[in-house]
Write a protein that holds these residues in place. Structure first.
Motif, PDB file in Angstrom:
ATOM      1  N   ASN A  40       0.868  -1.174   0.000  1.00  7.67           N
ATOM      2  CA  ASN A  40       0.000   0.000   0.000  1.00  7.67           C
ATOM      3  C   ASN A  40       0.905   1.224   0.000  1.00  7.67           C
ATOM      4  O   ASN A  40       1.512   1.559   1.029  1.00  7.67           O
ATOM      5  CB  ASN A  40      -0.906   0.012   1.233  1.00  7.67           C
ATOM      6  CG  ASN A  40      -1.883   1.179   1.221  1.00  7.67           C
ATOM      7  OD1 ASN A  40      -1.674   2.175   0.546  1.00  7.67           O
ATOM      8  ND2 ASN A  40      -2.969   1.046   1.987  1.00  7.67           N
ATOM      9  N   PRO A  41       1.069   1.896  -1.133  1.00 11.55           N
ATOM     10  CA  PRO A  41       1.977   3.038  -1.212  1.00 11.55           C
ATOM     11  C   PRO A  41       1.685   4.109  -0.179  1.00 11.55           C
ATOM     12  O   PRO A  41       2.613   4.746   0.345  1.00 11.55           O
ATOM     13  CB  PRO A  41       1.768   3.555  -2.639  1.00 11.55           C
ATOM     14  CG  PRO A  41       1.253   2.384  -3.403  1.00 11.55           C
ATOM     15  CD  PRO A  41       0.425   1.617  -2.439  1.00 11.55           C
ATOM     16  N   GLU A  42       0.399   4.341   0.145  1.00 15.35           N
ATOM     17  CA  GLU A  42       0.043   5.398   1.093  1.00 15.35           C
ATOM     18  C   GLU A  42       0.572   5.087   2.488  1.00 15.35           C
ATOM     19  O   GLU A  42       1.006   5.986   3.220  1.00 15.35           O
ATOM     20  CB  GLU A  42      -1.472   5.590   1.107  1.00 15.35           C
ATOM     21  CG  GLU A  42      -2.019   6.099  -0.225  1.00 15.35           C
ATOM     22  CD  GLU A  42      -3.540   6.191  -0.231  1.00 15.35           C
ATOM     23  OE1 GLU A  42      -4.163   5.691   0.739  1.00 15.35           O
ATOM     24  OE2 GLU A  42      -4.088   6.735  -1.198  1.00 15.35           O
TER      25      GLU A  42
ATOM     26  N   GLY B 236       3.300   7.346   3.765  1.00 17.32           N
ATOM     27  CA  GLY B 236       2.636   8.142   4.804  1.00 17.32           C
ATOM     28  C   GLY B 236       1.942   9.363   4.243  1.00 17.32           C
ATOM     29  O   GLY B 236       1.911  10.425   4.883  1.00 17.32           O
ATOM     30  N   PHE B 237       1.366   9.221   3.057  1.00 18.83           N
ATOM     31  CA  PHE B 237       0.711  10.358   2.418  1.00 18.83           C
ATOM     32  C   PHE B 237      -0.346   9.835   1.464  1.00 18.83           C
ATOM     33  O   PHE B 237      -0.150   8.817   0.799  1.00 18.83           O
ATOM     34  CB  PHE B 237       1.746  11.196   1.649  1.00 18.83           C
ATOM     35  CG  PHE B 237       1.203  12.442   1.020  1.00 18.83           C
ATOM     36  CD1 PHE B 237       1.096  13.611   1.753  1.00 18.83           C
ATOM     37  CD2 PHE B 237       0.797  12.459  -0.307  1.00 18.83           C
ATOM     38  CE1 PHE B 237       0.599  14.763   1.158  1.00 18.83           C
ATOM     39  CE2 PHE B 237       0.300  13.594  -0.897  1.00 18.83           C
ATOM     40  CZ  PHE B 237       0.196  14.761  -0.163  1.00 18.83           C
TER      41      PHE B 237
ATOM     42  N   ARG C  40       3.250  18.125  -6.597  1.00 18.48           N
ATOM     43  CA  ARG C  40       4.314  17.946  -5.620  1.00 18.48           C
ATOM     44  C   ARG C  40       3.890  18.519  -4.266  1.00 18.48           C
ATOM     45  O   ARG C  40       3.158  19.512  -4.196  1.00 18.48           O
ATOM     46  CB  ARG C  40       5.590  18.645  -6.097  1.00 18.48           C
ATOM     47  CG  ARG C  40       6.133  18.105  -7.402  1.00 18.48           C
ATOM     48  CD  ARG C  40       7.367  18.864  -7.824  1.00 18.48           C
ATOM     49  NE  ARG C  40       7.957  18.338  -9.051  1.00 18.48           N
ATOM     50  CZ  ARG C  40       9.066  18.805  -9.601  1.00 18.48           C
ATOM     51  NH1 ARG C  40       9.696  19.819  -9.022  1.00 18.48           N
ATOM     52  NH2 ARG C  40       9.533  18.258 -10.707  1.00 18.48           N
ATOM     53  N   PHE C  41       4.465  17.894  -3.230  1.00 20.37           N
ATOM     54  CA  PHE C  41       4.143  18.322  -1.875  1.00 20.37           C
ATOM     55  C   PHE C  41       5.388  18.220  -1.004  1.00 20.37           C
ATOM     56  O   PHE C  41       6.269  17.383  -1.237  1.00 20.37           O
ATOM     57  CB  PHE C  41       3.024  17.450  -1.283  1.00 20.37           C
ATOM     58  CG  PHE C  41       1.770  17.453  -2.107  1.00 20.37           C
ATOM     59  CD1 PHE C  41       0.777  18.419  -1.918  1.00 20.37           C
ATOM     60  CD2 PHE C  41       1.573  16.504  -3.109  1.00 20.37           C
ATOM     61  CE1 PHE C  41      -0.378  18.412  -2.690  1.00 20.37           C
ATOM     62  CE2 PHE C  41       0.430  16.498  -3.879  1.00 20.37           C
ATOM     63  CZ  PHE C  41      -0.558  17.452  -3.675  1.00 20.37           C
ATOM     64  N   ALA C  42       5.439  19.093  -0.010  1.00 18.96           N
ATOM     65  CA  ALA C  42       6.554  19.069   0.928  1.00 18.96           C
ATOM     66  C   ALA C  42       6.381  17.922   1.917  1.00 18.96           C
ATOM     67  O   ALA C  42       5.261  17.473   2.201  1.00 18.96           O
ATOM     68  CB  ALA C  42       6.642  20.408   1.658  1.00 18.96           C
ATOM     69  N   VAL C  43       7.497  17.447   2.436  1.00 15.55           N
ATOM     70  CA  VAL C  43       7.493  16.405   3.461  1.00 15.55           C
ATOM     71  C   VAL C  43       7.698  17.077   4.811  1.00 15.55           C
ATOM     72  O   VAL C  43       8.713  17.759   5.013  1.00 15.55           O
ATOM     73  CB  VAL C  43       8.607  15.367   3.215  1.00 15.55           C
ATOM     74  CG1 VAL C  43       8.589  14.307   4.296  1.00 15.55           C
ATOM     75  CG2 VAL C  43       8.449  14.741   1.839  1.00 15.55           C
ATOM     76  N   PRO C  44       6.782  16.913   5.737  1.00 11.63           N
ATOM     77  CA  PRO C  44       6.932  17.577   7.044  1.00 11.63           C
ATOM     78  C   PRO C  44       8.250  17.198   7.706  1.00 11.63           C
ATOM     79  O   PRO C  44       8.636  16.028   7.750  1.00 11.63           O
ATOM     80  CB  PRO C  44       5.732  17.046   7.843  1.00 11.63           C
ATOM     81  CG  PRO C  44       4.726  16.680   6.806  1.00 11.63           C
ATOM     82  CD  PRO C  44       5.515  16.170   5.653  1.00 11.63           C
TER      83      PRO C  44
ATOM     84  N   LEU D  53       7.999   9.048  -2.625  1.00  4.16           N
ATOM     85  CA  LEU D  53       8.917   9.866  -1.849  1.00  4.16           C
ATOM     86  C   LEU D  53      10.224   9.964  -2.633  1.00  4.16           C
ATOM     87  O   LEU D  53      10.866   8.953  -2.926  1.00  4.16           O
ATOM     88  CB  LEU D  53       9.163   9.243  -0.473  1.00  4.16           C
ATOM     89  CG  LEU D  53      10.019  10.047   0.497  1.00  4.16           C
ATOM     90  CD1 LEU D  53       9.346  11.374   0.837  1.00  4.16           C
ATOM     91  CD2 LEU D  53      10.300   9.242   1.751  1.00  4.16           C
ATOM     92  N   ILE D  54      10.617  11.191  -2.978  1.00  5.79           N
ATOM     93  CA  ILE D  54      11.773  11.416  -3.833  1.00  5.79           C
ATOM     94  C   ILE D  54      12.796  12.270  -3.101  1.00  5.79           C
ATOM     95  O   ILE D  54      12.451  13.240  -2.427  1.00  5.79           O
ATOM     96  CB  ILE D  54      11.345  12.104  -5.149  1.00  5.79           C
ATOM     97  CG1 ILE D  54      10.360  11.219  -5.910  1.00  5.79           C
ATOM     98  CG2 ILE D  54      12.560  12.416  -6.027  1.00  5.79           C
ATOM     99  CD1 ILE D  54       9.804  11.852  -7.164  1.00  5.79           C
ATOM    100  N   SER D  55      14.061  11.914  -3.252  1.00  2.61           N
ATOM    101  CA  SER D  55      15.147  12.682  -2.637  1.00  2.61           C
ATOM    102  C   SER D  55      15.669  13.720  -3.615  1.00  2.61           C
ATOM    103  O   SER D  55      15.816  13.457  -4.805  1.00  2.61           O
ATOM    104  CB  SER D  55      16.276  11.734  -2.228  1.00  2.61           C
ATOM    105  OG  SER D  55      17.374  12.464  -1.737  1.00  2.61           O
ATOM    106  N   CYS D  56      15.943  14.934  -3.100  1.00  6.67           N
ATOM    107  CA  CYS D  56      16.506  15.974  -3.958  1.00  6.67           C
ATOM    108  C   CYS D  56      17.910  15.589  -4.413  1.00  6.67           C
ATOM    109  O   CYS D  56      18.266  15.746  -5.568  1.00  6.67           O
ATOM    110  CB  CYS D  56      16.555  17.302  -3.207  1.00  6.67           C
ATOM    111  SG  CYS D  56      14.953  18.135  -3.089  1.00  6.67           S
ATOM    112  N   GLY D  57      18.721  15.075  -3.514  1.00  3.91           N
ATOM    113  CA  GLY D  57      20.073  14.657  -3.862  1.00  3.91           C
ATOM    114  C   GLY D  57      21.008  15.818  -4.147  1.00  3.91           C
ATOM    115  O   GLY D  57      20.598  16.998  -4.207  1.00  3.91           O
TER     116      GLY D  57
END
Length: 421
Positions: free
Chosen positions: A349-351, A355-356, A376-380, A396-400
């Motif tokens: 379950n991706p959600e 956690g979103f 796109r959305f910010a991660v708290p 969930l994606i990392s800026c890197g």
């Protein structure tokens, strides 16, 4: 070599001038002297003018309308045996002509003399200069019998082609035999027509095989590595779980550990890679498990559980180590790597993992609308990552690269460009 039209007539000959007594056969034309082959006459309106070919050449009387001097081998002088007095110079018996090399031991070269200046020229590989023909010929066809011990060409490193035929693997004499280099297995020598040496080199990763007379895989040539220094590895030509290791010029055949194969790309352990990531091509692969608790093979990657999990098992030397996927990913047993959970919906379950929950729609005036259908959305409490929705499911994606997420522009940027940082 020939001269079309003599220059200023030379009046010197070995016999008394016949110009006064010479009777022109026709009013006009060029006619040979009856005694001296390099002497001839130009008749003009019945008057004869004596002329002499350049030293070393003789008059060609084939065409009375053509004034031509050529080398003796190309002209039939008949009874005209006499010649003008020679004008020799160093390397040239006469001022013009083609002659044997001034070093009697050099049979594969000759000298082309022009106005007393010698020009040294080579015969094609395997041929010798034949005086009787003023040309190069095969030794068996040449009338020259003094070339049994000719001086052979020597390369800078001292190599010269050995005397005698070389028989190849098929029992036939090789026309251009090859020989191994004394110090470098990747190099070899080529003897053109068996006499003229040249340098040769095998392509990268191969060495010269003096049994097959060809370039070959290093493991087929005992003790031969393409390079003398450093560490190099090469694929075994037949099996996929072995490889050839060259360490400072010393060759050895190495065995991959259980669960690993060689492809020259991965280096999970000792130059070998996981078997499921290796394309063996025509090489045979031995994939037989040597199991231990938690590990099917001594080296491999396996799921931590049968269900959805953000952990996996990495086996090394038969010992299982439980590792975490990157945040937001789950282990995918099909590719034996961590993957987006939306690619594993049958078990994940991706959600829950991210956690979103992605909204069905966004405010048209919001920054997210600019990226629709992948808002796109910010991660708290996490400025290094962002959430993007793909087909309504979160990733969930990392800026890197040391960048941070700017929740105003919804892009990754340098830290100094992120306001709240």
């Amino acid at each position: 070599m020939c001269h079309e039209g003599a220059d200023t007539p030379v009046k010197i000959s070995l016999h008394q001038s016949f110009a006064q007594d010479f009777k022109c056969p026709q009013k006009n034309g060029y006619y040979p002297d009856p005694i001296q082959c390099d002497l001839y006459y130009h008749c003009l309106q019945g008057e004869a003018e004596e002329k002499l070919c350049p030293d070393g050449l003789v008059f060609d009387d084939a065409n009375i309308n053509h004034e031509r001097c050529d080398i003796p081998v190309n002209v039939d002088c008949g009874d005209r045996k006499e010649l003008q007095e020679a004008k020799p110079s160093k390397g040239c018996p006469r001022a013009n002509g083609i002659y044997r090399h001034f070093d009697d031991q050099v049979c594969d070269k000759f000298v082309n003399c022009v106005d007393g200046k010698p020009n040294e020229l080579p015969c094609p590989p395997g041929l010798v200069y034949d005086d009787s023909k003023s040309n190069c010929a095969w030794p068996a066809d040449s009338l020259r019998k003094d070339c049994t011990n000719t001086k052979r060409e020597v390369l800078e490193d001292g190599f010269s082609c050995p005397v005698g035929d070389v028989v190849g693997p098929n029992g036939r004499v090789l026309p251009h035999p090859t020989f191994p280099h004394a110090e470098d297995c990747q190099k070899f020598y080529i003897c053109r027509n068996g006499v003229t040496p040249q340098y040769g080199s095998c392509s990268a990763g191969t060495v010269y095989n003096d049994v097959t007379f060809q370039c070959d895989e290093p493991e087929n040539v005992p003790g031969c590595c393409p390079e003398s220094y450093g560490e190099q590895t090469y694929a075994h030509p037949e099996v996929c779980d072995q490889f050839v290791l060259c360490l400072n010029g010393t060759l050895s055949v190495e065995q991959c550990e259980n669960g690993l194969l060689y492809d020259g790309k991965g280096d999970v352990h000792n130059h070998c890679n996981y078997y499921h990531e290796v394309d063996c091509g025509s090489r045979k692969a031995k994939i037989v498990p040597v199991s231990s608790p938690g590990c099917e093979f001594r080296f491999g990657i396996y799921p931590e559980s049968d269900g959805c999990s953000s952990k996996y098992v990495k086996c090394a030397d038969g010992y299982p180590n439980i590792l975490d996927c990157e945040p937001g990913l789950a282990y995918d047993g099909r590719i034996r790597k961590c993957n987006w959970p939306d690619q594993l919906q049958e078990i994940c379950n991706p959600e829950e993992i991210v956690g979103f929950k992605c909204p069905d729609k966004v405010d048209p005036d919001s920054p997210q609308a600019k990226f629709w259908p992948y808002p796109r959305f910010a991660v708290p409490n996490d400025c290094e990552r962002l959430i993007t929705c793909v087909d309504g499911l979160p990733r969930l994606i990392s800026c890197g690269d040391g960048k941070l997420f700017n929740d105003e522009t919804l892009t990754c940027a340098e830290p100094e460009e992120v306001p709240k940082w």
